[in-house]
Design a protein around this motif. Structure first.
Motif, mmCIF file in Angstrom:
data_model
loop_
_atom_site.group_PDB
_atom_site.id
_atom_site.type_symbol
_atom_site.label_atom_id
_atom_site.label_comp_id
_atom_site.label_asym_id
_atom_site.label_seq_id
_atom_site.Cartn_x
_atom_site.Cartn_y
_atom_site.Cartn_z
ATOM 1 N N PHE A 1 10.776 3.418 -1.994
ATOM 2 C CA PHE A 1 10.230 4.547 -2.743
ATOM 3 C C PHE A 1 9.719 4.141 -4.122
ATOM 4 O O PHE A 1 9.390 4.996 -4.938
ATOM 5 N N SER A 2 9.666 2.861 -4.370
ATOM 6 C CA SER A 2 9.041 2.325 -5.575
ATOM 7 C C SER A 2 8.261 1.086 -5.162
ATOM 8 O O SER A 2 8.419 0.586 -4.045
ATOM 9 N N VAL A 3 7.412 0.601 -6.054
ATOM 10 C CA VAL A 3 6.611 -0.587 -5.751
ATOM 11 C C VAL A 3 7.351 -1.813 -6.253
ATOM 12 O O VAL A 3 7.563 -1.968 -7.461
ATOM 13 N N LYS A 4 7.764 -2.664 -5.330
ATOM 14 C CA LYS A 4 8.589 -3.805 -5.696
ATOM 15 C C LYS A 4 7.839 -4.815 -6.568
ATOM 16 O O LYS A 4 8.416 -5.446 -7.441
ATOM 17 N N ASP A 5 6.546 -4.980 -6.311
ATOM 18 C CA ASP A 5 5.727 -5.928 -7.083
ATOM 19 C C ASP A 5 4.377 -5.266 -7.361
ATOM 20 O O ASP A 5 3.453 -5.356 -6.556
ATOM 21 N N PRO A 6 4.239 -4.580 -8.502
ATOM 22 C CA PRO A 6 2.996 -3.844 -8.786
ATOM 23 C C PRO A 6 1.736 -4.704 -8.735
ATOM 24 O O PRO A 6 0.649 -4.180 -8.454
ATOM 25 N N MET B 1 13.155 -5.450 5.205
ATOM 26 C CA MET B 1 11.842 -4.916 4.808
ATOM 27 C C MET B 1 11.790 -4.920 3.281
ATOM 28 O O MET B 1 11.853 -3.885 2.619
ATOM 29 N N ASN B 2 11.686 -6.112 2.737
ATOM 30 C CA ASN B 2 11.922 -6.308 1.307
ATOM 31 C C ASN B 2 10.849 -5.714 0.407
ATOM 32 O O ASN B 2 11.082 -5.515 -0.791
ATOM 33 N N ASP B 3 9.675 -5.421 0.965
ATOM 34 C CA ASP B 3 8.581 -4.898 0.145
ATOM 35 C C ASP B 3 8.374 -3.401 0.320
ATOM 36 O O ASP B 3 7.390 -2.853 -0.177
ATOM 37 N N LEU C 1 0.835 -1.191 0.000
ATOM 38 C CA LEU C 1 0.000 0.000 0.000
ATOM 39 C C LEU C 1 0.878 1.253 0.000
ATOM 40 O O LEU C 1 2.003 1.235 0.501
ATOM 41 N N ARG C 2 0.364 2.317 -0.574
ATOM 42 C CA ARG C 2 1.070 3.599 -0.533
ATOM 43 C C ARG C 2 1.058 4.082 0.915
ATOM 44 O O ARG C 2 -0.002 4.237 1.510
ATOM 45 N N LEU C 3 2.221 4.363 1.483
ATOM 46 C CA LEU C 3 2.338 4.603 2.913
ATOM 47 C C LEU C 3 2.139 6.053 3.328
ATOM 48 O O LEU C 3 1.887 6.326 4.500
ATOM 49 N N ALA C 4 2.270 7.001 2.384
ATOM 50 C CA ALA C 4 2.143 8.424 2.726
ATOM 51 C C ALA C 4 3.041 8.756 3.920
ATOM 52 O O ALA C 4 4.224 8.447 3.894
ATOM 53 N N PHE D 1 5.107 5.511 -9.581
ATOM 54 C CA PHE D 1 5.665 4.803 -10.733
ATOM 55 C C PHE D 1 6.473 5.720 -11.646
ATOM 56 O O PHE D 1 7.079 5.237 -12.614
ATOM 57 N N ASP D 2 6.486 7.010 -11.375
ATOM 58 C CA ASP D 2 7.134 7.981 -12.256
ATOM 59 C C ASP D 2 8.582 8.192 -11.823
ATOM 60 O O ASP D 2 8.831 8.742 -10.747
ATOM 61 N N PRO D 3 9.558 7.779 -12.626
ATOM 62 C CA PRO D 3 10.968 7.931 -12.235
ATOM 63 C C PRO D 3 11.401 9.388 -12.120
ATOM 64 O O PRO D 3 12.429 9.683 -11.510
#
Length: 402
Positions: A230-235, A225-227, A82-85, A273-275
């Motif tokens: 600052f990016s989503v490891k598994d969309p 904390m593999n998941d 989830l997006r953590l904000a 998702f935006d680099p």
């Protein structure tokens, strides 16, 4: 796939029951937590949640319930990302404290020592120094756009809160922040703010690496904390995002604006998702409930292997006092979170010294050191999961009835 309301509620309840921890050591705790979760889902106040409770360093309750994606009928699971904000803030604060331990910076350093071009002024034109400690404690004179009226100074200047504007660079946002007059002389007041985004730029200078790399090397990596990052490891495991609505929460669109009273919060679901999007030190990470619980409980236990006990103690100490009451009366603020000073005044079963914060996408957490208790409740529903009745119900369920 979009099931009728009644069908969704029934299916969510069934899924939630099947995903409850099969071996809850404290059965009474399990019943209380189950009741709070099922009530919120049955009443369609939240779409889905993952709740983790740790006591004495052990997981004593864990449950995923409801939907990660209601329209696709995809159940929430323990490894849903989830997006953590603002759950990002404690992790970035820990990065800062680690760099202090390494002698790479001092909390008494001024921001301009590291960011020479970042020199915001007061309304009278004077240019006061801002220290890193003031960034950590939100006493730097900065603010957030979502705290202002729709045409407030930050919005007018195009400042990003770190939740939207996916193409914006950190350098650009720093220029915009510095163009707005400070809200007050640094160190004299408290205001929740973009200070952690500014701090992230300082950390990159001091650490010589990007904030995502520093965070992985110093915090998430050592704790496996593999998941979380600052990016989503598994969309494929990323949960959908929802907002409060009637008769049930509505799904956020890629660009969503939520207005409450005079304040407006902007969300961009594509931002992570935006680099090109800068790594927001205040709101930019995504991760899982179990990862967040591991991080928080590690600090509760003293910080190793991330931080030393003295650094953690400084983070857990109220550095501000009664003016920092975004959690209500009785709360102060440390480094990265609110600190409970007066449980009676706050009207909470939590012990003095409890740490607490959340995230605008629908999250809450607290750490009660006296009770040796850590609770993380991530949802995909803003704002109920951050500041609605669910946060209080799940909090109270963590404690025996008086």
């Amino acid at each position: 796939m979009d099931l009728p309301n009644k069908g969704l509620v029934a299916l969510a309840a069934t899924l939630g029951a099947s995903l409850a921890s099969a071996a809850t050591p404290d059965e009474e705790l399990g019943r209380r937590m189950d009741t709070a979760i099922e009530r919120a889902i049955d009443q369609q106040r939240i779409v889905g949640t993952v709740v983790v409770v740790m006591r004495d360093g052990q997981v004593v309750y864990q449950r995923a319930a409801g939907f990660a994606d209601r329209e696709a009928a995809r159940p929430m699971t323990g490894d849903t990302i989830l997006r953590l904000a603002s759950i990002t803030k404690p992790m970035v604060s820990a990065v800062a404290m680690r760099l202090v331990e390494q002698g790479k910076l001092s909390l008494d350093d001024t921001v301009s020592q590291w960011l020479p071009d970042f020199r915001p002024r007061l309304a009278d034109g004077t240019q006061p120094p801002i220290t890193l400690k003031q960034l950590l404690t939100h006493t730097a004179g900065l603010s957030y756009g979502f705290l202002e009226a729709e045409h407030g100074a930050y919005r007018t200047a195009g400042v990003s809160d770190g939740l939207a504007e996916p193409g914006m660079s950190l350098e650009d946002n720093l220029k915009r922040i510095a163009s707005v007059p400070l809200s007050y002389p640094p160190g004299t007041q408290w205001c929740y703010s973009l200070a952690l985004d500014v701090l992230g730029a300082v950390l990159e200078k001091a650490g010589g690496k990007s904030l995502p790399v520093l965070t992985e090397e110093l915090v998430t990596g050592p704790l496996a904390m593999n998941d979380t990052g600052f990016s989503v490891k598994d969309p494929a495991r990323l949960g959908a995002a929802y907002r409060d609505d009637r008769p049930r929460p509505s799904r956020m669109q890629d660009e969503t604006t939520i207005k409450v009273g005079e304040s407006t919060t902007l969300f961009s679901l594509q931002r992570i998702f935006d680099p090109r999007a800068y790594p927001s030190g205040g709101a930019g990470m995504a991760g899982t409930a179990s990862d967040v619980a591991r991080f928080l409980d590690t600090l509760r236990q003293g910080g190793g292997p991330v931080l030393s006990a003295p650094s953690v103690q400084a983070m857990m100490t109220d550095q501000v006092g009664a003016q920092a009451q975004t959690q209500g009366p009785g709360w102060g603020f440390g480094y990265g979170w609110a600190v409970l000073d007066d449980p009676a005044l706050a009207g909470t079963p939590q012990s003095r010294g409890t740490l607490q914060w959340g995230g605008v996408y629908g999250h809450s957490w607290f750490v009660d050191p006296q009770a040796r208790l850590t609770l993380v409740a991530l949802t995909n529903t803003a704002f109920e999961g951050m500041s609605g009745a669910f946060t209080r119900e799940i909090r109270d369920a963590a404690y025996p009835a008086p």
